[in-house]
Design an enzyme around this catalytic site. Structure first.
Site, PDB file in Angstrom:
ATOM      1  N   HIS A   1      12.649 -20.170   8.045  1.00 26.41           N
ATOM      2  CA  HIS A   1      13.995 -19.811   7.603  1.00 26.41           C
ATOM      3  C   HIS A   1      15.090 -20.599   8.320  1.00 26.41           C
ATOM      4  O   HIS A   1      16.203 -20.693   7.832  1.00 26.41           O
ATOM      5  CB  HIS A   1      14.233 -18.292   7.673  1.00 26.41           C
ATOM      6  CG  HIS A   1      14.499 -17.771   9.052  1.00 26.41           C
ATOM      7  ND1 HIS A   1      13.506 -17.488   9.943  1.00 26.41           N
ATOM      8  CD2 HIS A   1      15.650 -17.471   9.687  1.00 26.41           C
ATOM      9  CE1 HIS A   1      14.041 -17.040  11.069  1.00 26.41           C
ATOM     10  NE2 HIS A   1      15.350 -17.017  10.945  1.00 26.41           N
TER      11      HIS A   1
ATOM     12  N   ASP B   1       6.051 -18.115  18.454  1.00 27.54           N
ATOM     13  CA  ASP B   1       7.023 -17.446  17.587  1.00 27.54           C
ATOM     14  C   ASP B   1       8.199 -18.359  17.236  1.00 27.54           C
ATOM     15  O   ASP B   1       8.694 -18.328  16.117  1.00 27.54           O
ATOM     16  CB  ASP B   1       7.540 -16.186  18.304  1.00 27.54           C
ATOM     17  CG  ASP B   1       8.425 -15.319  17.427  1.00 27.54           C
ATOM     18  OD1 ASP B   1       8.028 -15.086  16.263  1.00 27.54           O
ATOM     19  OD2 ASP B   1       9.493 -14.882  17.893  1.00 27.54           O
TER      20      ASP B   1
ATOM     21  N   ARG C   1       0.816  -1.207   0.000  1.00 32.35           N
ATOM     22  CA  ARG C   1       0.000   0.000   0.000  1.00 32.35           C
ATOM     23  C   ARG C   1       0.855   1.264   0.000  1.00 32.35           C
ATOM     24  O   ARG C   1       0.405   2.324  -0.419  1.00 32.35           O
ATOM     25  CB  ARG C   1      -0.909  -0.023   1.225  1.00 32.35           C
ATOM     26  CG  ARG C   1      -2.118   0.836   1.028  1.00 32.35           C
ATOM     27  CD  ARG C   1      -3.189   0.581   2.021  1.00 32.35           C
ATOM     28  NE  ARG C   1      -2.651   0.200   3.314  1.00 32.35           N
ATOM     29  CZ  ARG C   1      -3.381  -0.339   4.276  1.00 32.35           C
ATOM     30  NH1 ARG C   1      -4.645  -0.573   4.078  1.00 32.35           N
ATOM     31  NH2 ARG C   1      -2.859  -0.647   5.437  1.00 32.35           N
TER      32      ARG C   1
ATOM     33  N   LYS D   1       5.731 -17.625   8.036  1.00 35.59           N
ATOM     34  CA  LYS D   1       5.202 -17.939   9.356  1.00 35.59           C
ATOM     35  C   LYS D   1       4.756 -16.646  10.035  1.00 35.59           C
ATOM     36  O   LYS D   1       5.262 -15.593   9.654  1.00 35.59           O
ATOM     37  CB  LYS D   1       6.249 -18.655  10.205  1.00 35.59           C
ATOM     38  CG  LYS D   1       7.415 -17.737  10.632  1.00 35.59           C
ATOM     39  CD  LYS D   1       8.187 -18.305  11.763  1.00 35.59           C
ATOM     40  CE  LYS D   1       7.731 -17.812  13.082  1.00 35.59           C
ATOM     41  NZ  LYS D   1       8.337 -16.534  13.513  1.00 35.59           N
TER      42      LYS D   1
ATOM     43  N   GLU E   1      18.345 -15.604  22.284  1.00 39.79           N
ATOM     44  CA  GLU E   1      18.513 -14.325  21.596  1.00 39.79           C
ATOM     45  C   GLU E   1      18.889 -13.259  22.608  1.00 39.79           C
ATOM     46  O   GLU E   1      18.332 -13.225  23.714  1.00 39.79           O
ATOM     47  CB  GLU E   1      17.220 -13.926  20.898  1.00 39.79           C
ATOM     48  CG  GLU E   1      16.833 -14.886  19.798  1.00 39.79           C
ATOM     49  CD  GLU E   1      15.651 -14.367  19.006  1.00 39.79           C
ATOM     50  OE1 GLU E   1      15.891 -13.657  18.022  1.00 39.79           O
ATOM     51  OE2 GLU E   1      14.507 -14.643  19.405  1.00 39.79           O
TER      52      GLU E   1
ATOM     53  N   HIS F   1      10.439 -23.147  14.249  1.00 44.17           N
ATOM     54  CA  HIS F   1      11.886 -23.388  14.170  1.00 44.17           C
ATOM     55  C   HIS F   1      12.331 -24.542  15.075  1.00 44.17           C
ATOM     56  O   HIS F   1      13.056 -25.442  14.650  1.00 44.17           O
ATOM     57  CB  HIS F   1      12.672 -22.138  14.581  1.00 44.17           C
ATOM     58  CG  HIS F   1      12.247 -20.888  13.868  1.00 44.17           C
ATOM     59  ND1 HIS F   1      11.895 -20.878  12.545  1.00 44.17           N
ATOM     60  CD2 HIS F   1      12.136 -19.598  14.289  1.00 44.17           C
ATOM     61  CE1 HIS F   1      11.580 -19.633  12.185  1.00 44.17           C
ATOM     62  NE2 HIS F   1      11.713 -18.838  13.232  1.00 44.17           N
TER      63      HIS F   1
ATOM     64  N   LYS G   1      19.243 -22.483   7.092  1.00 39.06           N
ATOM     65  CA  LYS G   1      20.556 -22.199   7.701  1.00 39.06           C
ATOM     66  C   LYS G   1      21.501 -23.355   7.401  1.00 39.06           C
ATOM     67  O   LYS G   1      21.123 -24.527   7.513  1.00 39.06           O
ATOM     68  CB  LYS G   1      20.413 -22.018   9.221  1.00 39.06           C
ATOM     69  CG  LYS G   1      19.701 -20.718   9.599  1.00 39.06           C
ATOM     70  CD  LYS G   1      19.679 -20.544  11.094  1.00 39.06           C
ATOM     71  CE  LYS G   1      18.745 -19.415  11.498  1.00 39.06           C
ATOM     72  NZ  LYS G   1      19.351 -18.104  11.532  1.00 39.06           N
TER      73      LYS G   1
HETATM   74  C1  BG6 Z   1      11.784 -15.217  13.691  1.00 39.69           C
HETATM   75  C2  BG6 Z   1      11.077 -14.761  14.919  1.00 39.69           C
HETATM   76  O1  BG6 Z   1      11.051 -16.226  13.052  1.00 39.69           O
HETATM   77  O2  BG6 Z   1      13.071 -15.717  14.036  1.00 39.69           O
HETATM   78  C3  BG6 Z   1      11.896 -13.711  15.661  1.00 39.69           C
HETATM   79  O3  BG6 Z   1       9.819 -14.223  14.572  1.00 39.69           O
HETATM   80  C4  BG6 Z   1      13.281 -14.218  15.924  1.00 39.69           C
HETATM   81  O4  BG6 Z   1      11.263 -13.322  16.866  1.00 39.69           O
HETATM   82  C5  BG6 Z   1      13.909 -14.758  14.654  1.00 39.69           C
HETATM   83  O5  BG6 Z   1      14.049 -13.144  16.434  1.00 39.69           O
HETATM   84  C6  BG6 Z   1      15.237 -15.431  14.939  1.00 39.69           C
HETATM   85  O6  BG6 Z   1      15.865 -15.742  13.728  1.00 39.69           O
HETATM   86  P1  BG6 Z   1      17.455 -15.799  13.637  1.00 39.69           P
HETATM   87  O7  BG6 Z   1      17.705 -16.271  12.252  1.00 39.69           O
HETATM   88  O8  BG6 Z   1      17.955 -14.418  13.920  1.00 39.69           O
HETATM   89  O9  BG6 Z   1      17.894 -16.771  14.684  1.00 39.69           O
END
Ligand code: BG6
Length: 503
Positions: free
Chosen positions: A191, A248, A54, A161, A229, A253, A195
């Site tokens: 994702h 999340d 948009r 996701k 994290e 993951h 990796k």
């Molecule tokens: C995302 C989450 O899918 O993955 C985030 O929504 C998270 O909250 C992220 O920070 C972590 O990805 P990576 O590749 O930085 O470990």
């Protein structure tokens, strides 16, 4: 997985259409990934990228977004001399997801650009949109005739996701997508599966004869999967409030990491075979319900504290977070895979924001040796071997073995045998999104989530969410930002005579 061999022929010309192209994902991940694929010569001889959102942008402004995204987030900087040639492939159409006319215009522009470039209708639609917009986008694509692929071409859709927020909503989304696209054209992205180190898990297990014979309940005491994290929620408070760590990170993951660790050897690397074998793990995950949730799942939220970047004000004071929020930013789970191989082996999972550092690994803790010889003294028990696969940062693996300290006495200490990707292989690993986008363009779904896996993961996670709701707990433990999480998580693992690994 398809990574087993070389990719030979250049993929057929195509257009990547990004719906929601004004968002962060496009700027930080997708455009830099496309740029790096171009630099590596992996894209088709002719291709186009069409942003759609948009926001009031045009082709020029979208190219500027790409330039800034590559400058800030690409693993390689832009090369001045060749940038103009790259950016000629980028286009933008402005429009709102609920406006059918905008999709008609999108189609008109796509036809025009593709005719100019000799792209015969192959299209990848990247839905970089919130789950609530997926249904609208998919329906609009259908109405505008964009979901059809004229003979010999393809129309593929990438779904980001989270696919839903519980089992029911995931099914609804999957139904809507399935009413427009065939499952073989649906690529649900996680994702983590792109990796490099995650992909190497199967190689480690099935290309080395020394690990697999020990990879079972006879020799393995437990498994720890950590995704830590350092950052808090930053600017994503609005999204995170609705999600929390379980939805999340765990639903997608972490359960995928668990599948790769626990799956049986697939009989081929074909996408369906690998995904069937991962389903085998999800089907055996012991459901956590009722009081089990209280005993085996710990959730917590970060309070004020200090991280590497300075003072952290605590989750409830983050932007777009409710002051009385009960959203968890940390979760630890003791899970079991109830099958022949893993019977009785706990899988300890933990993930959280605002922890002391960014560190993700899968650690296999082997059982100790019998209590004789060097292990006869319970006061000085010899530690069992540990195989730790570091996913990030410092990708690599460590095998911890027991050895004798030099000197006249038999003092046994653990030492590390270390392998580091960075020092063993020259060059940088591609980013996860590079690998995954390329896989969609060549039509390889091995690293994408199949519908049944998404729903099986949600089923397990929904059991936990229901348990939380039933226990009605409005209070949840707090941990200081910059610490390794709540004391309750320590107690959960220590109750079983084990400890979280120090990372
Ligand atoms: C995302 C989450 O899918 O993955 C985030 O929504 C998270 O909250 C992220 O920070 C972590 O990805 P990576 O590749 O930085 O470990």
């Amino acid at each position: 997985m398809s990574g087993a061999g070389e990719r030979s022929a250049s993929p057929a010309p195509c257009t990547i259409v990004i719906l929601g192209a004004a968002g962060d994902l496009t700027r930080r991940k997708l455009l830099p990934a496309i740029y790096n694929l171009e630099r590596d010569g992996l894209l088709p001889s002719s291709y186009a990228v069409m942003g759609f959102a948009r926001r009031e942008l045009d082709d020029e402004a979208f190219r500027a977004v790409a330039r800034e995204g590559v400058a800030s987030y690409s693993r390689r900087p832009a090369i001045e001399a060749t940038w103009p040639e790259f950016e000629r492939n980028l286009f933008y159409t402005r429009g709102s997801f609920d406006d059918p006319e905008a999709f008609v215009e999108l189609k008109r522009r796509l036809d025009e650009v593709e005719a100019e470039r000799g792209i015969a209708g192959n299209r990848v639609f990247y839905l970089s949109v919130p789950p609530s917009a997926i249904e609208t986008c998919v329906e609009q694509l259908q109405v505008a005739g964009l979901a059809e692929a004229p003979g010999g071409s393809y129309a593929r859709v990438i779904v980001e996701k989270p696919v839903g927020r519980d089992l029911e909503s995931a099914r609804e989304i999957n139904d809507v997508v399935a009413s427009v696209f065939d499952e073989e054209d649906v690529f649900r992205i996680d994702h983590y599966l792109g990796k490099e180190t995650v992909q190497s898990m199967l190689v480690l297990r099935f290309s080395n004869s020394i690990f697999e014979p020990l990879w079972n309940q006879k020799y393995i005491d437990h498994v720890q999967i950590t995704v830590a994290e350092e950052e808090g929620v930053g600017t994503r408070g609005g999204y995170y409030e609705e999600a929390g760590a379980l939805r999340d990170m765990v639903q997608n993951h972490i359960l995928q990491l668990l599948c790769l660790t626990a799956m049986e050897p697939p009989w081929s690397l074909d996408a369906e075979v690998v995904r069937d074998h991962k389903m085998g793990v999800l089907n055996c995950l012991r459901p956590l319900r009722g009081t089990e949730v209280d005993r085996h799942v710990i959730r917590a939220q970060y309070g004020p504290g200090r991280s590497g970047e300075g003072d952290v004000r605590g989750y409830r004071r983050e932007d777009r977070v409710l002051p009385e929020s009960t959203t968890e930013t940390y979760v630890a789970i003791q899970a079991y895979v109830d099958n022949w191989r893993w019977s009785g082996v706990p899988f300890y999972i933990r993930t959280g924001k605002a922890l002391p550092k960014r560190a993700s690994e899968i650690a296999i803790q082997f059982k100790g040796v019998p209590p004789v010889l060097f292990n006869a003294n319970p006061e000085m028990a010899v530690a069992g071997n540990v195989l730790a696969l570091r996913i990030q940062p410092d990708e690599g693996l460590t095998l911890q073995i027991a050895t004798k300290q030099p000197g006249p006495n038999a003092i046994i200490s653990p030492v590390d045998m270390d392998f580091n990707y960075g020092t063993s292989f020259a060059g940088q690993s591609p980013e996860a999104y590079e690998r995954l986008l390329l896989d969609v363009v060549v039509g390889d779904a091995s690293l994408f989530m199949r519908r049944d896996a998404v729903e099986a993961s949600w089923q397990w996670v929904t059991g936990i969410l229901d348990g939380w709701q039933a226990s009605g707990a409005r209070w949840l433990p707090e941990y200081a930002a910059g610490s390794w999480g709540p004391v309750e998580a320590e107690r959960m693992i220590e109750a079983e005579g084990r400890r979280w690994r120090a990372l």
